[in-house]
Enzyme design. Structure first.
Site, PDB file in Angstrom:
ATOM      1  N   TYR A 237      19.073 -41.628 -49.303  1.00  0.00           N
ATOM      2  CA  TYR A 237      19.369 -42.944 -48.727  1.00  0.00           C
ATOM      3  C   TYR A 237      19.523 -42.848 -47.211  1.00  0.00           C
ATOM      4  O   TYR A 237      18.939 -43.634 -46.460  1.00  0.00           O
ATOM      5  CB  TYR A 237      20.642 -43.488 -49.368  1.00  0.00           C
TER       6      TYR A 237
ATOM      7  N   SER B  95      21.802 -48.359 -41.301  1.00  0.00           N
ATOM      8  CA  SER B  95      23.148 -48.033 -41.778  1.00  0.00           C
ATOM      9  C   SER B  95      23.804 -47.031 -40.839  1.00  0.00           C
ATOM     10  O   SER B  95      23.124 -46.282 -40.131  1.00  0.00           O
ATOM     11  CB  SER B  95      23.062 -47.424 -43.186  1.00  0.00           C
TER      12      SER B  95
END
Length: 272
Positions: free
Chosen positions: A177, A164
């Site tokens: 995350y 990401s």
């Protein structure tokens, strides 16, 4: 965390570009995609089927979304398989690979894509249970599946991991995350070095803000409404705009690339 299916999303995500015609880039290949029931995983699954691959999708609980994705794969004239279960269980990883090999006799492309996120305003609000679930889903599961797949991957096979933009720039509400996504980058680079002599390529894709069910499921409505507006292109991306990065890395078009990360992120400049 709300469980919002793609049918409930407004606007609806775009999974394939209108009028897209395949070029058999993945003819005779077998692909396995985790988190393939919706979002980026669904877009990859449908695109790969158009390009000639037989596709297996793994998912956790969204039966209707998974069935819809499988239907789309079948409409493209390719055989599909859907496998439900908990990727954080290493025994399930073994079962997945066994089912794929039993059904198709080979595995050429492994896409580790499934992930969870639980936004929190403060580090103190992140419980032990949340940390364990986030890491178990977002990085441990990738390692389990790669470990089980490797005996079946031959020269020319491709592993692609979903990291990401948060791995590079962080996120104030996604601390755990973002940490897992950074781990995926390091895992990708290390595994690529380890497997280079076997001619098995390992790369990653680091999407920016992409409009998938994960967004309205995990963010408050006001945050979801603003989602993606802070990148140079001033909008969230569609799953159809990310899937081609996976296609490139899965195909022979990227035969001289390993240990690399592609960045479909709406124009953010990332120091890689």
């Amino acid at each position: 965390m709300k469980n919002i299916s793609e049918k409930e999303m407004d606007p609806q995500p775009e999974y394939i570009k209108k009028g897209y015609k395949g070029s058999d880039l993945l003819k005779d290949k077998v692909a396995l995609i985790t988190g393939g029931d919706s979002g980026i995983g669904k877009a990859i699954a449908v695109l790969f089927a158009i390009e000639g691959a037989q596709v297996t999708i793994c998912y956790h609980s969204s039966d209707n979304d998974a069935k819809q994705t499988l239907s789309e794969i079948n409409k493209k004239g390719k055989k599909g398989l859907m496998i439900k279960g908990d990727l954080t269980d290493s025994k399930h990883a073994k079962e997945i690979i066994q089912k794929v090999i039993s059904e198709f006799g080979q595995l050429d492309i492994l896409i580790n894509n499934a992930a969870v996120q639980f936004p929190q305003d403060e580090l103190s609000a992140i419980s032990d249970e949340q940390i364990q679930k986030t890491f178990a889903t977002n990085i441990f599961a990738y390692m389990y599946l790669c470990r089980e797949a490797l005996p079946h991957l031959k020269e020319g096979a491709s592993i692609i991991n979903t990291t990401s933009v948060t791995a590079y720039k962080g996120h104030e509400k996604l601390i755990d995350y973002s940490a897992t996504k950074g781990a995926i980058v390091s895992f990708t680079r290390s595994l690529s070095a380890n497997l280079a002599h076997k001619k098995i390529r390992v790369n990653a894709v680091a999407p920016g803000p992409i409009w998938t069910p994960l967004i309205p499921s995990t963010f408050p409505e006001e945050d979801a409404d603003r989602f993606g507006k802070d990148v140079p292109l001033n909008r969230p991306g569609q799953p159809s705009e990310v899937a081609p990065s996976y296609l490139f890395l899965a195909s022979d078009q990227s035969s001289y690339m390993t240990g690399q990360v592609l960045h479909p992120n709406g124009g953010e400049i990332i120091n890689t």
